[in-house]
Scaffold this active site. Sequence first.
Site, PDB file in Angstrom:
ATOM      1  N   GLY A   1       0.900  -1.232  -0.079  1.00  0.00           N
ATOM      2  CA  GLY A   1       0.014  -0.058  -0.020  1.00  0.00           C
ATOM      3  C   GLY A   1       0.765   1.196  -0.075  1.00  0.00           C
ATOM      4  O   GLY A   1       1.885   1.188  -0.834  1.00  0.00           O
TER       5      GLY A   1
ATOM      6  N   TYR B   1     -11.646   3.795  14.791  1.00  0.00           N
ATOM      7  CA  TYR B   1     -10.500   4.249  13.696  1.00  0.00           C
ATOM      8  C   TYR B   1     -10.521   5.680  13.725  1.00  0.00           C
ATOM      9  O   TYR B   1      -9.532   6.365  13.662  1.00  0.00           O
ATOM     10  CB  TYR B   1     -11.206   3.347  12.625  1.00  0.00           C
TER      11      TYR B   1
HETATM   12  C1  8X3 Z   1      -8.802   5.935   5.537  1.00  0.00           C
HETATM   13  C2  8X3 Z   1      -9.833   6.513   4.859  1.00  0.00           C
HETATM   14  O1  8X3 Z   1     -12.287   6.767   4.649  1.00  0.00           O
HETATM   15  O2  8X3 Z   1     -11.656   4.607   5.339  1.00  0.00           O
HETATM   16  O3  8X3 Z   1      -8.140   6.408   6.613  1.00  0.00           O
HETATM   17  O4  8X3 Z   1     -11.591   6.533   6.837  1.00  0.00           O
HETATM   18  S1  8X3 Z   1     -11.348   5.933   5.199  1.00  0.00           S
END
Ligand code: 8X3
Length: 258
Positions: free
Chosen positions: A18, A158
């Site tokens: 990635g 997250y």
């Molecule tokens: C990754 C982008 O949109 O999945 O950080 O949060 S998202």
Amino acid sequence: MGISIRGKIVFITGASAGIGKATAMALAAEGAKLLLCARSTDALDPMRDELLAAGAEAVHNFALDVSKRADVAATIAALPAEWSAITILVNNAGLARGMEKLYLDDIDHWEEMIDTNTKGLLYVTRAVLPGMVDRNEGHVVNMGSTAGWMAYGGGAVYCATKAAEKILSEAMRIDLMGKAVRVTSIDPGMVETRFSEVRFGGDKERAAKVYANTTPLTPDDVADAIRWAVTRPAHVNVSSMLLTSIDQANAVTVNRRA
Ligand code: 8X3
């Protein structure tokens, strides 16, 4: 005129795929010495010849899980002497797990995201930054996200790890005042990598839907931003770069073609 990073040691975490891998390739082209880690060197070792052919001055791979506090300190302290003077640290290792409402979510997913994205970034930074301060030369590039600027449903933890990254980057800049050490947060939106596949436990079909009928960023787009940030003149600090494809306005607003 930008600065040259030729012969400088660049340490990239999560470099086997990635954005990490694309960044290694982009900085190889700048003639950097690449210090690369991932949880296993299986995918790193086959990259070596390509990186050298792209212009890397040297490559050193090692296995490291950034979420393991004792391993991070010991492994970085035990780097060969010729690899110890790290000039650029790219705190790229990170992941998302699941997309469940907070009140139903799997706590193990939280542990893994916080341990890697937040504590891992801190452990690696704590191990590397003192050397940069002593040498009065360095640049820390932290991988942020649009998710750190705006929460979305099912992404509470997250998003929180990326919001933490944003604040930690800001705080690092403050603590580094007076030192020639720069701190940049690179904050991409959707990038087509194995990110969503990892998030959804290997469910390729579900992962494909994240990017369906839209044009996401590529890892090379993000690597290009990192390459630009680290080659600015020494007095320029790129604090953050919020980066989306033209089909994305923020963490939640995405243009999908019918
Ligand atoms: C990754 C982008 O949109 O999945 O950080 O949060 S998202």
